[in-house]
Design a protein around this motif. Structure first.
Motif, mmCIF file in Angstrom:
data_model
loop_
_atom_site.group_PDB
_atom_site.id
_atom_site.type_symbol
_atom_site.label_atom_id
_atom_site.label_comp_id
_atom_site.label_asym_id
_atom_site.label_seq_id
_atom_site.Cartn_x
_atom_site.Cartn_y
_atom_site.Cartn_z
ATOM 1 N N VAL B 341 0.852 -1.180 0.000
ATOM 2 C CA VAL B 341 0.000 0.000 0.000
ATOM 3 C C VAL B 341 0.887 1.229 0.000
ATOM 4 N N TYR B 342 0.392 2.290 -0.634
ATOM 5 C CA TYR B 342 1.117 3.563 -0.597
ATOM 6 C C TYR B 342 0.185 4.640 -0.077
ATOM 7 N N ALA B 344 0.158 8.817 0.991
ATOM 8 C CA ALA B 344 0.913 10.068 0.951
ATOM 9 C C ALA B 344 0.248 11.092 1.847
ATOM 10 N N TYR B 355 5.445 3.726 1.496
ATOM 11 C CA TYR B 355 5.063 2.543 0.731
ATOM 12 C C TYR B 355 5.458 1.334 1.562
ATOM 13 N N ALA C 14 -5.256 -3.355 -1.196
ATOM 14 C CA ALA C 14 -5.670 -2.393 -0.171
ATOM 15 C C ALA C 14 -6.177 -1.091 -0.794
ATOM 16 N N ASP C 16 -5.458 0.150 -3.763
ATOM 17 C CA ASP C 16 -4.605 0.739 -4.792
ATOM 18 C C ASP C 16 -4.608 -0.149 -6.032
ATOM 19 N N PHE C 43 6.988 7.741 -6.942
ATOM 20 C CA PHE C 43 8.240 7.138 -6.506
ATOM 21 C C PHE C 43 8.521 5.913 -7.341
ATOM 22 N N ARG C 77 -0.207 1.815 -9.883
ATOM 23 C CA ARG C 77 1.097 1.245 -9.556
ATOM 24 C C ARG C 77 1.460 0.233 -10.633
#
Lengths: 162, 408, 161
Positions: B341-342, B344, B355, C14, C16, C43, C77
């Motif tokens: 998971v990311y 911000a 992350y 999750a 994303d 990133f 992603r």
């Protein structure tokens, strides 16, 4: 003025002491730190120089940008393997006599970072006079360390034992 | 190579001809230099006094934080997150806590969210205050340091009241916050919110129309909106170029969507614009704090999950199960379901993200911090080309990089 | 979005969205996403799946690219799996300038070679450092702490001490 009167007036104005005490007194009350910040502790070091805590009361407000003009190095923060040779060079560039305060857990022992990247204690590369615990230490802790160092400098006399 | 590092500022001639007939000089700037905000090293090619090329060298504060997190259990990692961007610890905690909570599917109670917002905004204020104090000092306004650190100390006193620690609070944790706010904290916060706008006026009186400050920042370090976007800049760097991008508004977290605040932007695209953005952000932060304090909901500050957070102290003396949970939690920790998971969050410097990859064990497989300073620093060359070397100080200052954040 | 033939697998983790592409087509995939408005590379990093038994992994190293569309806002992603010693993948620094330093960091920490990178050198560790610290087979390092399980005298039985 008669001889007796002269002797009496000299007696009121002349102190006899050892040179070592005078030099120690002078050195101890004008310790100039190198302006050398590394990490979190550097922010608390800056806070020590501001009006609220005022390190100037102890004669150390003159943070010098050049190591050639300073006689105290405050290692304020973690020292990485990449920074270690530079830190040692700055120490070598400082004129004798010189002292080192290791500020905070990271500088003293590596702190919570027990890993490949950090030097586990700055005393591996430079001799340390006073260690301050804390992560980061409060400004008052730095003042306390400075006072401990001053006592030590005053006791050392003309030729400090490094 | 090492010789040039250790001699501080070393000058070598490259042999190239500059525009003024002289030769280009390569100057080493840092890592031990009072105006680089830490241990940043720059290798600058100078034509006379003008910067022709610039290469930042980083890594002098590399702490191995990401590796260290892999060796620690999930709840232990919080203390490490504090120390990577050391001017905004609770915001780093928040990014990590939100990431772990999102993986575990946990939602914290509303009071915890409000306390998180309060701590984030206090931290943003203290981070901007440190920035303004040190940048002012570097550009000749020494009194700024004294004024800004006075208010910063008030904020640190509040940190101490709520968490017991001045700087690295570790206050925001996965599953909620460390402890509830004390009545004294709320009282201090109320007084602070009342006083702070007056103090911001004070700073503005000292700097905004100050001719020295203006001449050293206006037109210096220009970064157009296109360049800022292409270079991935975030935070006041991006907003100072006129792009209204703020994660608190665009991708809200912790209930930021419920607060009424403006995104501070400036079209000046230079150091002065970034200064104006930060001043405006300080005013907006006070506004958010007022709303958060007035609407602070009652209720618990932690999720009611004995597998994730330790039981209350008084339960330990009466309940056998509480003792077992306590023991399990502090010997083994909790495990997080596999996945990544990311998350911000908006820190004082821009987008600070976390992350997290879990392999289902009680330690993370990988934790990556997306740090704003690391990315923003890449725009330094773009900003400082063809400026005088003395202006570099202003440019580095207003980029507001924290090297701990950058090198991790 | 990424055209169908490039996609190996996709899903949601999750909340994303993620897409796995072949390691050879990472540049094409990211270029397509950039054209669709995903202009910010948030990133870039790598995950080392050495001895990870929680799932079946196609390869040891997983490269992760997080992209964002600033207009929507929307995130995606992109993953690519690579193996080899040293592992190779194409650089994307010309598509996304922030990737320049991120790729150097990934090279420094994981030893991944980014083809056609302009200056692939160590960025965080000293230039003469040996090894890539964030690989799972690289020890955490540091020093043995007294009274910990790793400490030598702690492990030595009293009769041998």
């Amino acid at each position: 003025m008669g001889v007796e009167a002269l002797a009496e007036s000299l007696g009121r104005n002349i102190l006899t002491t050892t040179l070592g005490k005078v030099v120690g007194w002078g050195r101890g009350n004008s310790v100039w730190p190198a302006q050398f910040g590394l990490a979190c502790c550097a922010i608390e070091m800056i806070a020590t120089a501001t009006a609220g805590v005022d390190i100037g009361r102890f004669g150390s407000e003159a943070f010098r940008a050049s190591p050639r003009q300073s006689d105290l190095m405050i290692v304020s923060g973690r020292v990485s393997q990449k920074m270690a040779p530079i830190l040692r060079t700055i120490y070598d560039q400082m004129p004798e006599p010189k002292w080192v305060i290791s500020m905070g857990a990271c500088a003293s022992t590596g702190g919570i970072f027990n890993n490949y990247a950090l030097l586990q204690g700055v005393d591996k590369i430079v001799p340390v006079d006073v260690y301050i615990p804390g992560c980061p230490p409060r400004p008052e802790d730095l003042l306390n360390a400075l006072m401990i160092l001053q006592e030590r400098i005053k006791a050392q006399g003309i030729l400090p034992q490094q | 190579m090492t010789d040039t590092i250790t001699q501080g500022v070393t000058v070598t001639k490259t042999g190239e001809k500059g525009a003024f007939g002289g030769e280009l000089l390569t100057v080493n700037f840092g890592p031990h230099h009072p105006s680089t905000h830490g241990v940043l090293r720059l290798i600058v090619d100078l034509d006379g006094e003008q910067v022709r090329s610039l290469k930042p060298v980083i890594g002098y504060l590399h702490t191995g934080i990401e590796k260290q997190m892999e060796a620690l259990r999930w709840q232990q990692g919080v203390t490490v997150t504090d120390r990577h961007d050391y001017l905004s610890p609770p915001i780093n905690n928040l990014a990590y806590a939100l990431a772990v909570e999102k993986l575990m599917g946990v939602v914290v109670p509303p009071r915890a969210d409000a306390l998180r917002v309060i701590m984030s905004e206090l931290t943003r204020l203290s981070s901007h205050l440190v920035w303004m104090g040190t940048s002012g000092l570097e550009l000749g306004a020494m009194s700024m340091l004294m004024y800004c650190f006075r208010e910063r100390d008030t904020i640190l006193d509040m940190n101490e009241e709520i968490s017991g620690f001045r700087m690295h609070t570790s206050y925001i944790r996965p599953g909620g916050v460390m402890a509830d706010a004390t009545p004294r904290f709320l009282e201090m916060l109320d007084r602070f919110i009342h006083d702070m706008p007056g103090h911001v006026d004070e700073y503005e009186n000292l700097l905004t129309n100050n001719p020295i400050w203006r001449s050293r920042t206006i037109g210096i370090g220009r970064l157009s909106a296109e360049d800022a976007k292409v270079l991935g800049a975030t935070g006041p760097m991006l907003r100072g170029s006129g792009v209204a991008w703020d994660l608190r508004r665009s991708i809200p977290y912790s209930g930021y969507e419920n607060y009424d605040f403006e995104i501070a932007t400036s079209d000046m695209c230079d150091c002065y614009g970034r200064y104006l953005v930060r001043i405006k952000e300080m005013r907006e932060a006070v506004k958010i704090l007022r709303q958060a304090l007035d609407r602070l909901p009652d209720g618990p500050v932690n999720v009611d999950d004995r597998k994730m957070l330790p039981p209350p102290r008084e339960e330990l003396e009466t309940s056998m199960e509480a003792v077992i949970h306590h023991f399990k939690l502090f010997t083994e920790g909790y495990s997080v379901p596999p996945g990544d998971v990311y998350v911000a969050v908006e820190s004082g410097r821009g987008e600070n993200g976390c992350y997290v990859v879990s392999d289902g064990t009680h330690k993370p497989r990988r934790v990556k911090f997306r740090s704003a300073s690391f990315v923003n620093l890449q725009a330094l060359e773009q900003m400082s080309l063809n400026h005088m070397i003395a202006d570099m100080v202003a440019i580095i200052g207003t980029a507001d990089t924290v090297l701990g954040d950058c090198d991790r | 979005m990424i055209s169908e033939p490039l996609i190996v697998e996709q899903g949601v983790s999750a909340g994303d969205h993620w897409v796995t592409v072949g390691s050879g087509s990472i540049r094409d995939a990211l270029a397509e996403l950039k054209k669709d408005g995903f202009t910010l590379l948030v990133f870039l990093t790598c995950v080392d799946h050495l001895a990870d038994s929680s799932r079946q992994w196609p390869a040891r190293y997983e490269l992760v690219y997080e992209l964002r569309n600033l207009e929507k806002p929307e995130q995606i992603r992109v993953r690519a799996f690579i193996d080899g010693d040293p592992p190779h993948i194409d650089s994307v620094h010309d598509l996304f300038p922030p990737a320049n330093w991120e790729e150097r960091e990934t090279y420094d920490m994981f030893g991944i070679i980014f083809n056609d990178h302009p200056d692939l050198s160590r960025i965080l560790m000293p230039d003469d450092w040996v090894g890539h610290p964030l690989r799972r087979d690289y020890p955490v390092g540091g020093e043995v702490v007294e009274f910990s399980e790793e400490h030598e005298t702690w492990q030595t039985p009293p009769e041998k001490a």
